[in-house]
Scaffold this motif. Sequence first.
Motif, PDB file in Angstrom:
ATOM      1  N   LYS A 108     -16.518  23.060 -24.824  1.00 50.34           N
ATOM      2  CA  LYS A 108     -16.929  23.770 -23.609  1.00 50.34           C
ATOM      3  C   LYS A 108     -18.416  23.606 -23.367  1.00 50.34           C
ATOM      4  CE  LYS A 108     -13.399  27.355 -24.083  1.00 50.34           C
ATOM      5  NZ  LYS A 108     -13.163  28.714 -24.622  1.00 50.34           N
ATOM      6  N   ILE A 109     -19.202  23.704 -24.457  1.00 51.51           N
ATOM      7  CA  ILE A 109     -20.653  23.553 -24.325  1.00 51.51           C
ATOM      8  C   ILE A 109     -20.986  22.170 -23.771  1.00 51.51           C
ATOM      9  CG2 ILE A 109     -22.783  23.267 -25.667  1.00 51.51           C
ATOM     10  CD1 ILE A 109     -21.826  25.598 -27.444  1.00 51.51           C
ATOM     11  N   PHE A 110     -20.360  21.143 -24.321  1.00 53.19           N
ATOM     12  CA  PHE A 110     -20.684  19.790 -23.874  1.00 53.19           C
ATOM     13  C   PHE A 110     -20.155  19.521 -22.469  1.00 53.19           C
ATOM     14  CE2 PHE A 110     -21.348  18.601 -28.478  1.00 53.19           C
ATOM     15  CZ  PHE A 110     -22.708  18.472 -28.321  1.00 53.19           C
ATOM     16  N   TYR A 111     -19.055  20.177 -22.087  1.00 55.19           N
ATOM     17  CA  TYR A 111     -18.555  20.062 -20.715  1.00 55.19           C
ATOM     18  C   TYR A 111     -19.642  20.496 -19.729  1.00 55.19           C
ATOM     19  CZ  TYR A 111     -16.207  21.590 -16.449  1.00 55.19           C
ATOM     20  OH  TYR A 111     -15.884  21.786 -15.145  1.00 55.19           O
ATOM     21  N   GLY A 112     -20.368  21.585 -20.096  1.00 56.84           N
ATOM     22  CA  GLY A 112     -21.429  22.081 -19.213  1.00 56.84           C
ATOM     23  C   GLY A 112     -22.693  21.238 -19.283  1.00 56.84           C
ATOM     24  N   ILE A 113     -22.988  20.717 -20.471  1.00 57.74           N
ATOM     25  CA  ILE A 113     -24.261  20.023 -20.668  1.00 57.74           C
ATOM     26  C   ILE A 113     -24.272  18.638 -20.031  1.00 57.74           C
ATOM     27  CG2 ILE A 113     -25.601  18.843 -22.463  1.00 57.74           C
ATOM     28  CD1 ILE A 113     -25.415  21.279 -24.154  1.00 57.74           C
ATOM     29  N   ARG A 114     -23.130  17.934 -20.063  1.00 60.75           N
ATOM     30  CA  ARG A 114     -23.147  16.535 -19.601  1.00 60.75           C
ATOM     31  C   ARG A 114     -23.590  16.375 -18.143  1.00 60.75           C
ATOM     32  NH1 ARG A 114     -17.849  15.181 -22.918  1.00 60.75           N
ATOM     33  NH2 ARG A 114     -18.851  15.036 -24.970  1.00 60.75           N
ATOM     34  N   PRO A 115     -23.055  17.187 -17.198  1.00 62.72           N
ATOM     35  CA  PRO A 115     -23.577  17.031 -15.826  1.00 62.72           C
ATOM     36  C   PRO A 115     -25.057  17.386 -15.728  1.00 62.72           C
ATOM     37  CG  PRO A 115     -22.033  18.875 -15.965  1.00 62.72           C
ATOM     38  CD  PRO A 115     -21.926  18.112 -17.251  1.00 62.72           C
TER      39      PRO A 115
ATOM     40  N   MET B  46     -24.851  10.924 -24.445  1.00 61.47           N
ATOM     41  CA  MET B  46     -25.350  12.013 -23.591  1.00 61.47           C
ATOM     42  C   MET B  46     -25.516  13.305 -24.385  1.00 61.47           C
ATOM     43  SD  MET B  46     -23.152  11.293 -20.145  1.00 61.47           S
ATOM     44  CE  MET B  46     -24.097  12.187 -18.901  1.00 61.47           C
ATOM     45  N   GLY B 134     -20.275  12.344 -16.709  1.00 65.30           N
ATOM     46  CA  GLY B 134     -20.680  13.748 -16.741  1.00 65.30           C
ATOM     47  C   GLY B 134     -20.015  14.576 -15.660  1.00 65.30           C
ATOM     48  N   ILE B 135     -19.860  13.993 -14.476  1.00 62.99           N
ATOM     49  CA  ILE B 135     -19.320  14.762 -13.357  1.00 62.99           C
ATOM     50  C   ILE B 135     -17.857  14.395 -13.203  1.00 62.99           C
ATOM     51  CG2 ILE B 135     -19.627  15.315 -10.917  1.00 62.99           C
ATOM     52  CD1 ILE B 135     -22.535  14.122 -11.348  1.00 62.99           C
ATOM     53  N   SER B 140     -18.200  20.671 -12.711  1.00 61.26           N
ATOM     54  CA  SER B 140     -19.298  19.890 -13.298  1.00 61.26           C
ATOM     55  C   SER B 140     -20.172  19.302 -12.186  1.00 61.26           C
ATOM     56  CB  SER B 140     -18.773  18.807 -14.243  1.00 61.26           C
ATOM     57  OG  SER B 140     -17.735  18.079 -13.653  1.00 61.26           O
ATOM     58  N   ILE B 143     -22.543  22.082 -11.400  1.00 64.21           N
ATOM     59  CA  ILE B 143     -23.601  22.180 -12.419  1.00 64.21           C
ATOM     60  C   ILE B 143     -24.653  21.098 -12.173  1.00 64.21           C
ATOM     61  CG2 ILE B 143     -24.134  21.927 -14.891  1.00 64.21           C
ATOM     62  CD1 ILE B 143     -21.468  23.229 -15.516  1.00 64.21           C
ATOM     63  N   SER B 165     -26.865  25.374 -18.725  1.00 60.28           N
ATOM     64  CA  SER B 165     -25.653  24.622 -18.385  1.00 60.28           C
ATOM     65  C   SER B 165     -24.624  24.727 -19.506  1.00 60.28           C
ATOM     66  CB  SER B 165     -25.988  23.168 -18.079  1.00 60.28           C
ATOM     67  OG  SER B 165     -26.472  22.531 -19.229  1.00 60.28           O
ATOM     68  N   ALA B 166     -25.096  24.839 -20.752  1.00 58.79           N
ATOM     69  CA  ALA B 166     -24.165  25.056 -21.869  1.00 58.79           C
ATOM     70  C   ALA B 166     -23.436  26.386 -21.675  1.00 58.79           C
ATOM     71  CB  ALA B 166     -24.926  25.046 -23.194  1.00 58.79           C
ATOM     72  N   GLY B 169     -20.955  26.082 -18.910  1.00 58.00           N
ATOM     73  CA  GLY B 169     -19.789  25.328 -19.374  1.00 58.00           C
ATOM     74  C   GLY B 169     -18.809  26.224 -20.108  1.00 58.00           C
ATOM     75  N   VAL B 170     -19.333  27.072 -20.997  1.00 62.38           N
ATOM     76  CA  VAL B 170     -18.484  27.977 -21.767  1.00 62.38           C
ATOM     77  C   VAL B 170     -17.813  28.985 -20.840  1.00 62.38           C
ATOM     78  CG1 VAL B 170     -18.483  29.757 -23.556  1.00 62.38           C
ATOM     79  CG2 VAL B 170     -19.852  27.687 -23.861  1.00 62.38           C
ATOM     80  N   LYS B 173     -15.085  27.240 -18.503  1.00 61.52           N
ATOM     81  CA  LYS B 173     -13.908  26.831 -19.262  1.00 61.52           C
ATOM     82  C   LYS B 173     -13.139  28.028 -19.801  1.00 61.52           C
ATOM     83  CE  LYS B 173     -13.545  22.300 -19.386  1.00 61.52           C
ATOM     84  NZ  LYS B 173     -12.324  21.629 -18.924  1.00 61.52           N
TER      85      LYS B 173
END
Lengths: 183, 180
Positions: A108-115, B46, B134-135, B140, B143, B165-166, B169-170, B173
Amino acid sequence: MIYWSLFWEFLKIGFVAIGGGLATLPFLYNLTVKTNWFTAPMLVDMIAISESTPGPIGINMATYAGFSAGSYFGGIIASLALILPGVILMMIIGGAIQKFKNSPLLLKIFYGIRPAVAALIAYAAWEIIKVTMLTQSTDLWNAQLKYPAIGFFLLLLVVLKRFKIHPILIIGFGAITGAIIQF
Amino acid sequence: MNKSIEIFISFARIGSLTFGGGYAMIPILRKEVIDIKGWITEEQMMDAYAIAQVSPGIIAVNTSALIGFQLHGKKGALSAALGQVFPSILIITLIAAFLQQAFLIPIVTQIFAGIRIAVAALIINTATTLFKKGIIDIFSGMIFALAFVAIVIFAVSPVYIVILSAIFGVLIKTLGGKKV
């Protein structure tokens, strides 16, 4: 002894400088006040040279500053001290990532960080476009476009999209063109 | 070849070809460790880059150390970090010892203006590939847009961008459950 003080000062910078590149700069200015290793005007030359030689700017600055203070060994010690905290931390984080590779939280953390990383890179591209393709101006709307630079940029982009060539060839091409045409 | 030496040489090559620190490193890094060596994936690159952003130290060196660790443990991390800084230390020492004046003349400045345009083209080219990784959905994409506006218009530090952004993401999700 000079080597110990260099090691200690740059180790401290390595612990606190977050954000890379010129994040080490305020700490180096501080050293010009605290020590007689190098002066503030010398720092300006160091920045110019560090930015135009290969390698991370922070490392180049540390080598340069360390060299000014303690000659050949000074440069090596300052650079290695600067990277030590980060490298040890990366070993710890690397171990943790391997252990929790499939944990849902990490995914989940990496899902948010990548964009966000994509946005940081887009920002880097925007900054470098501003510096290379627009004239210096107090606000963006009054800046003029530098057409030769834009033309060359687009040409390189087309070459990159068409052919799978190594980045260094593009950099070499840029260097040669820069020597001939004044952008 | 010994794995540590192989890693050292690869990262020394990356260090010697990177003009302009962290961001400028990405196209060269990608070529070497993904295209040529096939050591890691785009996503892994990344992730390493993001972690390096929020950690103390030099971003390029931390990125290298983290990738090196994934290849060959602690020895790999050390080899990658030392390889990355080796060309810098060598080149700067030579300049500081012998060439300082030669380096401040106009033609050199002009050459670097050309190099910067090349670096801009390289970064844009790599960015388009990384966008696709990433997108991947609407959230995403949001973000990305928020992060870009925050950093360009409001000059928010990349450190906070990565941390926020972390958290996003949490939250997305977790709250979105299986729908997202």
